[in-house]
Design a protein around this motif. Structure first.
Motif, PDB file in Angstrom:
ATOM      1  N   SER A 117       2.322  -6.958  14.292  1.00 29.60           N
ATOM      2  CA  SER A 117       3.100  -5.778  14.702  1.00 29.60           C
ATOM      3  C   SER A 117       4.581  -6.119  14.819  1.00 29.60           C
ATOM      4  N   THR A 118       4.880  -7.270  15.404  1.00 27.84           N
ATOM      5  CA  THR A 118       6.273  -7.697  15.555  1.00 27.84           C
ATOM      6  C   THR A 118       6.923  -7.933  14.203  1.00 27.84           C
ATOM      7  N   PHE A 119       6.200  -8.580  13.294  1.00 28.55           N
ATOM      8  CA  PHE A 119       6.770  -8.843  11.983  1.00 28.55           C
ATOM      9  C   PHE A 119       7.048  -7.539  11.235  1.00 28.55           C
ATOM     10  N   SER A 120       6.102  -6.611  11.262  1.00 33.41           N
ATOM     11  CA  SER A 120       6.291  -5.325  10.583  1.00 33.41           C
ATOM     12  C   SER A 120       7.486  -4.574  11.158  1.00 33.41           C
ATOM     13  N   GLU A 121       7.596  -4.580  12.486  1.00 32.26           N
ATOM     14  CA  GLU A 121       8.730  -3.914  13.137  1.00 32.26           C
ATOM     15  C   GLU A 121      10.037  -4.589  12.739  1.00 32.26           C
ATOM     16  N   GLY A 122      10.031  -5.918  12.707  1.00 32.86           N
ATOM     17  CA  GLY A 122      11.245  -6.648  12.359  1.00 32.86           C
ATOM     18  C   GLY A 122      11.731  -6.351  10.965  1.00 32.86           C
ATOM     19  N   ILE A 123      10.824  -6.344  10.001  1.00 32.74           N
ATOM     20  CA  ILE A 123      11.215  -6.055   8.617  1.00 32.74           C
ATOM     21  C   ILE A 123      11.775  -4.644   8.507  1.00 32.74           C
ATOM     22  N   ARG A 124      11.122  -3.700   9.170  1.00 32.02           N
ATOM     23  CA  ARG A 124      11.576  -2.307   9.109  1.00 32.02           C
ATOM     24  C   ARG A 124      12.972  -2.137   9.693  1.00 32.02           C
ATOM     25  N   ILE A 125      13.270  -2.847  10.762  1.00 35.44           N
ATOM     26  CA  ILE A 125      14.546  -2.698  11.452  1.00 35.44           C
ATOM     27  C   ILE A 125      15.653  -3.505  10.784  1.00 35.44           C
ATOM     28  N   LEU A 126      15.350  -4.723  10.385  1.00 41.44           N
ATOM     29  CA  LEU A 126      16.401  -5.641   9.946  1.00 41.44           C
ATOM     30  C   LEU A 126      16.982  -5.311   8.582  1.00 41.44           C
ATOM     31  N   ASP A 140      -1.822  -2.284  -6.850  1.00 40.55           N
ATOM     32  CA  ASP A 140      -0.558  -3.032  -6.889  1.00 40.55           C
ATOM     33  C   ASP A 140      -0.199  -3.596  -5.520  1.00 40.55           C
ATOM     34  N   LYS A 141      -0.460  -2.819  -4.461  1.00 39.94           N
ATOM     35  CA  LYS A 141      -0.155  -3.294  -3.111  1.00 39.94           C
ATOM     36  C   LYS A 141      -1.150  -4.366  -2.671  1.00 39.94           C
ATOM     37  N   PHE A 142      -2.406  -4.208  -3.067  1.00 40.64           N
ATOM     38  CA  PHE A 142      -3.401  -5.229  -2.737  1.00 40.64           C
ATOM     39  C   PHE A 142      -3.029  -6.548  -3.403  1.00 40.64           C
ATOM     40  N   SER A 143      -2.667  -6.503  -4.672  1.00 44.63           N
ATOM     41  CA  SER A 143      -2.292  -7.723  -5.404  1.00 44.63           C
ATOM     42  C   SER A 143      -1.066  -8.372  -4.782  1.00 44.63           C
ATOM     43  N   ALA A 144      -0.077  -7.543  -4.409  1.00 41.24           N
ATOM     44  CA  ALA A 144       1.144  -8.076  -3.800  1.00 41.24           C
ATOM     45  C   ALA A 144       0.845  -8.717  -2.448  1.00 41.24           C
ATOM     46  N   LEU A 191      -0.398  -3.495   5.261  1.00 41.68           N
ATOM     47  CA  LEU A 191      -1.100  -2.265   5.610  1.00 41.68           C
ATOM     48  C   LEU A 191      -0.163  -1.216   6.198  1.00 41.68           C
ATOM     49  N   PRO A 192      -0.405   0.051   5.912  1.00 42.58           N
ATOM     50  CA  PRO A 192       0.330   1.103   6.621  1.00 42.58           C
ATOM     51  C   PRO A 192      -0.037   1.055   8.093  1.00 42.58           C
ATOM     52  N   SER A 223      -3.783  -0.122  12.580  1.00 43.33           N
ATOM     53  CA  SER A 223      -4.327   0.313  13.868  1.00 43.33           C
ATOM     54  C   SER A 223      -5.845   0.474  13.792  1.00 43.33           C
ATOM     55  N   ALA A 224      -6.318   1.046  12.682  1.00 42.00           N
ATOM     56  CA  ALA A 224      -7.759   1.244  12.511  1.00 42.00           C
ATOM     57  C   ALA A 224      -8.485  -0.089  12.467  1.00 42.00           C
ATOM     58  N   TRP A 225      -7.898  -1.074  11.787  1.00 42.79           N
ATOM     59  CA  TRP A 225      -8.518  -2.398  11.680  1.00 42.79           C
ATOM     60  C   TRP A 225      -8.618  -3.063  13.057  1.00 42.79           C
ATOM     61  N   SER A 226      -7.516  -3.036  13.801  1.00 48.47           N
ATOM     62  CA  SER A 226      -7.508  -3.713  15.101  1.00 48.47           C
ATOM     63  C   SER A 226      -8.397  -3.003  16.119  1.00 48.47           C
TER      64      SER A 226
END
Length: 384
Positions: A287-296, A234-238, A264-265, A270-273
């Protein structure tokens, strides 16, 4: 001869006068038939040895081993020039390359991955050389391996998946079966050798999700991009739907990767990069986008101010951040609206008694107040 001011016509004539023949080959021929503006012109020389070529064009820059290519300015464009060659897989698994004057263009084309890339154009006559029916494949919108030698290079499976995403073509059944046989060989390929296919997919593909979907169907996604393969279905499809939605609005590979990396979690990203030398701006943007979504999602005015300021000086800017949230339908207000309200009102100035860090704190307070006011206005408008 100096290559400054060298035209393709002159280039071809000089080679012909010395017993050779010049052809456009590869993607530039394919793209011209598809009506796509090509980014690079690649040439193949037939009937000439490297020594004579270097004598004719001493300013040509030689690069690469064991099979070198030359870089020549042709019609003001830095072009790659190679010599017709054959490639055969030996019993030890190594590819043996042979470049001799007697190798014809048809033989050279046989080593290419798919038939749409196995065409040439004579630089003197303009004739299209198409021994493996590449034009027919383009008309049918089908990708077909040029020969069984397709499996000699396991990266051809990634190229196949990329071409599907790039052109929206289907894959011939026998070619799919060939691609499924390269899994073990692909495991021996360095992740960084796979990176160019990812870069081209995110830079050029209309539907980049098809690249990953084809690899998944071929059971190669876990080899090339294990972190994506580990996602629940489901997460891959999304994530694929989100990637295509962003790709529909932007051709910027960094922006597209930011949307993909968000799926990605943290440990997976981190493993990919760490495993693959991803472009630094891609990693920072994701990284910035993930942080932004989590905070905002907390809707705290101070967080909005901090994120807008971070986006001003980072790899991802406010416009790009808003584009992703809009495309993927995240429940985050467009930051541009708040950014526009963060300037001090006309006539309001910093109190003269403030110094150093006090000034920054005062400005930050005013920005937070402005964002909070805008949030309240948007809330009241939504209630209405």
């Amino acid at each position: 001869m100096s290559t400054n001011g060298l035209t393709e016509q002159t280039f071809a004539e000089m080679i012909a006068e010395n017993g050779g023949r010049l052809f456009r080959t590869g993607a530039c021929v394919r793209d011209s038939l598809l009506g796509i503006r090509t980014k690079q012109i690649d040439f193949t020389v037939v009937g000439m040895v490297k020594k004579n070529f270097k004598l004719l064009f001493p300013q040509a820059k030689e690069s690469g081993t064991p099979f070198p290519v030359f870089y020549v300015m042709v019609d003001g464009i830095r072009s790659e020039v190679a010599f017709a060659r054959t490639e055969q897989k030996a019993d030890d698994g190594q590819i043996r390359i042979s470049a001799k004057p007697k190798i014809g263009i048809e033989v050279d084309l046989l080593r290419r991955d798919t038939t749409i890339n196995a065409m040439a154009k004579d630089s003197l006559t303009g004739e299209i050389i198409d021994p493996y029916q590449g034009q027919m494949a383009i008309g049918a919108k089908v990708l077909k391996a040029t020969s069984s030698a397709f499996t000699n290079d396991p990266l051809n499976a990634l190229r196949l998946a990329r071409q599907t995403a790039q052109f929206g073509f289907t894959i011939e059944t026998d070619t799919l079966e060939l691609a499924r046989t390269v899994q073990k060989d692909l495991m021996q390929v360095s992740p960084n050798e796979m990176l160019p296919e990812l870069v081209m997919t995110l830079s050029e593909a209309k539907e980049p999700s098809r690249f990953f979907a084809v690899l998944k169907d071929l059971s190669l996604l876990s080899v090339a991009f294990a972190e994506l393969a580990a996602l629940p279905m489901d997460k891959f499809s999304a994530s694929m739907l989100g990637l295509d939605a962003v790709a529909n609005l932007s051709q910027n590979s960094k922006v597209r990767f930011a949307a993909l990396g968000f799926a990605l979690p943290k440990e997976g990203f981190s493993a990919w990069s760490e495993r693959m030398s991803l472009p630094a701006d891609w990693v920072e943007a994701a990284s910035t986008f993930s942080e932004g979504i989590r905070i905002l999602v907390q809707r705290r005015p101070a967080d909005f101010v901090d994120m807008i300021l971070k986006l001003r000086r980072g790899a991802l800017d406010v416009t790009e951040f808003d584009l992703i949230t809009q495309a993927v339908a995240f429940n985050i207000p467009q930051l541009q609206e708040f950014k526009d309200n963060m300037a001090l009102p006309k006539g309001e100035v910093v109190p003269t008694e403030l110094k150093g860090t006090e000034i920054r704190a005062w400005v930050k307070m005013k920005q937070v107040e402005a964002v909070a006011k805008k949030m309240q206005c948007l809330l009241e408008k939504k209630v209405e």
